[in-house]
Design an enzyme around this catalytic site. Structure first.
Site, short mmCIF file in Angstrom:
data_model
loop_
_atom_site.label_atom_id
_atom_site.label_comp_id
_atom_site.label_asym_id
_atom_site.label_seq_id
_atom_site.Cartn_x
_atom_site.Cartn_y
_atom_site.Cartn_z
N ASP A 1 -6.71 -13.60 13.41
CA ASP A 1 -7.62 -13.59 12.26
C ASP A 1 -7.63 -14.97 11.61
O ASP A 1 -8.68 -15.55 11.34
CB ASP A 1 -7.15 -12.53 11.25
CG ASP A 1 -7.99 -12.50 9.99
OD1 ASP A 1 -9.23 -12.55 10.12
OD2 ASP A 1 -7.42 -12.45 8.89
N TYR B 1 -1.82 -5.06 11.26
CA TYR B 1 -3.06 -4.48 10.74
C TYR B 1 -3.04 -2.96 10.78
O TYR B 1 -3.61 -2.30 9.92
CB TYR B 1 -4.25 -4.97 11.57
CG TYR B 1 -4.96 -6.17 11.01
CD1 TYR B 1 -4.28 -7.37 10.83
CD2 TYR B 1 -6.31 -6.12 10.68
CE1 TYR B 1 -4.93 -8.48 10.34
CE2 TYR B 1 -6.96 -7.22 10.18
CZ TYR B 1 -6.28 -8.40 10.01
OH TYR B 1 -6.93 -9.49 9.52
N LYS C 1 5.26 -16.20 17.12
CA LYS C 1 6.25 -16.67 16.15
C LYS C 1 7.59 -16.16 16.65
O LYS C 1 8.33 -15.46 15.93
CB LYS C 1 5.88 -16.15 14.74
CG LYS C 1 6.68 -16.76 13.61
CD LYS C 1 6.39 -18.23 13.32
CE LYS C 1 7.37 -18.79 12.33
NZ LYS C 1 7.22 -20.25 12.11
N ASP D 1 2.49 -21.74 13.53
CA ASP D 1 2.35 -22.84 12.56
C ASP D 1 1.98 -24.13 13.26
O ASP D 1 1.12 -24.89 12.81
CB ASP D 1 3.63 -22.98 11.71
CG ASP D 1 4.92 -22.98 12.51
OD1 ASP D 1 4.88 -22.68 13.74
OD2 ASP D 1 5.97 -23.29 11.93
N ASP E 1 -10.65 -18.33 12.11
CA ASP E 1 -11.41 -18.95 11.01
C ASP E 1 -11.22 -20.47 11.03
O ASP E 1 -12.17 -21.23 10.83
CB ASP E 1 -10.95 -18.41 9.64
CG ASP E 1 -11.81 -17.26 9.14
OD1 ASP E 1 -12.44 -16.59 10.00
OD2 ASP E 1 -11.86 -17.03 7.92
C1 IPM Z 1 -12.44 -10.62 10.61
C2 IPM Z 1 -12.33 -10.20 9.16
C3 IPM Z 1 -11.71 -8.81 9.12
C4 IPM Z 1 -10.30 -8.92 9.67
C5 IPM Z 1 -11.71 -8.15 7.73
C6 IPM Z 1 -13.10 -8.08 7.15
C7 IPM Z 1 -11.09 -6.79 7.76
O1 IPM Z 1 -11.62 -11.14 8.43
O2 IPM Z 1 -13.12 -9.93 11.38
O3 IPM Z 1 -11.85 -11.63 10.97
O4 IPM Z 1 -9.36 -9.27 8.95
O5 IPM Z 1 -10.14 -8.66 10.86
MG MG Z 2 -11.13 -12.89 9.52
#
Ligand code: IPM
Ligand code: MG
Length: 356
Positions: free
Chosen positions: A246, A135, A190, A222, A250
């Site tokens: 990240d 990042y 990884k 993975d 999710d």
């Molecule tokens: C998160 C989001 C951010 C990230 C984006 C909006 C930059 O997806 O906070 O998970 O990738 O960290």
């Molecule tokens: Mg995110």
């Protein structure tokens, strides 16, 4: 104690307004100051993270953040896109430790896309390193390929890197957090392919020597993605790098069926923190008064607990959220048979009433 309130874009202003309502109902109320961020700040001041907003955030004890982003900014140069605001705040405030709980509330088990028995009682904590990795790694950019089979072709590149102190401090955060829970850490890497993550694995293993009471295992990313949908309850604390965190956070959030319920905290070494819902700005439902404010309200509770050292106030908010769910109130995203569907403001009001 001072809080910077940064509502942002999309549903951000609506959900943050409800969290502010809840904070104001606490005694004594906290000092709060609001500033624009993201697309809203770009519109108002020409930059997603204006100097004044950054300064307010730096001087505050904690930041309550809504969400940023909207498709309409996708064509702006990267440096002016709303996402740069959150990345800039993370970097400028040194918010390296990101806590993303994935909890399946008993009343909401049916909302998961997985079978209820796989997710009932789920309580995972993802600890994502937030200021390093690909990042932020330099160099990055576009150039003419210096070598390889496509030499001189146009190419783009980013750099994945982690230093020992960066890995050590996030590993410690994870082991300490596990001590407050079920004492198990899964470090996700990884290492079979990437030098960066072989190093990550080695350093986490070294730090673990100081935490013999905590169980540590290592998993390739993975496989972790697979295990999260196969047997999510086997995890307690997951610690991983910025990019894997990240993606996996999710995935883990979705397992609970109610990403609209999940708060998050991002802390620096001084305990200063930024608190935001795990979900995004949801521009498709912005301004309609239907968004779920509970993730933001629960983020305010995390703020009281971690940065403002007011655990009783945090407990009160969390208990109030449990109560409104038990009373059968639901926003549209978590609607179920026999429950009353309410809008954003009505949900916030119900939490205020349930504070007692
Ligand atoms: C998160 C989001 C951010 C990230 C984006 C909006 C930059 O997806 O906070 O998970 O990738 O960290
Ligand atoms: Mg995110």
């Amino acid at each position: 104690m001072k809080i910077a309130i940064l509502p942002g874009d999309g549903i951000g202003p609506e959900i943050v307004a409800e969290a502010v309502k809840v904070l104001k109902a606490l005694a004594p109320p906290l000092e709060m100051e609001t500033a624009p961020v993201g697309g809203a700040a770009y519109e108002a001041a020409g930059h997603p993270l204006p100097e004044a907003t950054l300064k307010l955030a730096q001087q505050a004890d904690a930041v309550l953040f809504g969400a940023v982003g909207d498709w309409k900014y996708d064509t702006l140069p990267r440096a002016l896109r709303p996402e740069q605001a959150i990345l800039g705040l993370r970097k400028a405030l040194g918010l390296f430790a990101n806590f993303r709980p994935a909890i399946c509330y008993p009343q909401l088990t049916h909302a998961s896309s997985l079978k209820p028995e796989l997710v009932a009682g789920l309580d995972i904590l993802i600890i994502r390193e937030l200021t390093g990795d690909i990042y932020f790694g330099q160099p990055r950019g576009r150039r003419s390929a210096p070598d390889g089979p496509f030499a001189s072709a146009e190419e783009a590149f980013d750099t994945m890197r982690y230093s020992r102190p960066e890995i050590e401090r996030i590993a410690r955060v994870a082991f300490e957090a596990a001590r407050q829970r079920r004492r198990k850490v899964t470090s996700v890497d990884k290492a079979n392919v990437l030098e960066t993550f072989q190093f990550w694995k080695d350093v986490v293993t070294e730090v673990h020597r100081d935490y013999p009471d905590v169980e540590l295992d290592h998993m390739y990313v993975d496989n972790a993605a697979m295990q999260l949908v196969k047997a999510p309850k086997k995890f307690d604390v997951i610690v991983t790098g910025n990019m894997f965190g990240d993606i996996l956070s999710d995935e883990a959030a979705m397992l609970t069926g109610s990403i609209g319920m999940l708060p998050s905290a991002s802390l620096n070494e001084r305990g200063q923190g930024l608190y935001e819902p795990s979900h995004g700005s949801a521009p498709d439902i912005a301004g309609k008064g239907v968004a779920n404010p509970l993730a933001t309200i629960l983020s305010a509770a995390m703020m009281l607990r971690y940065s403002l050292k007011q655990p009783e106030a945090a407990d009160r908010i969390e208990a109030a959220v449990q109560k409104v769910l038990a009373d059968g109130l639901r926003t549209a995203d978590i609607a179920s048979d026999g429950c009353a569907v309410v809008g954003t403001a009505a949900m916030g009001d119900a939490v205020v009433r349930a504070l007692g």
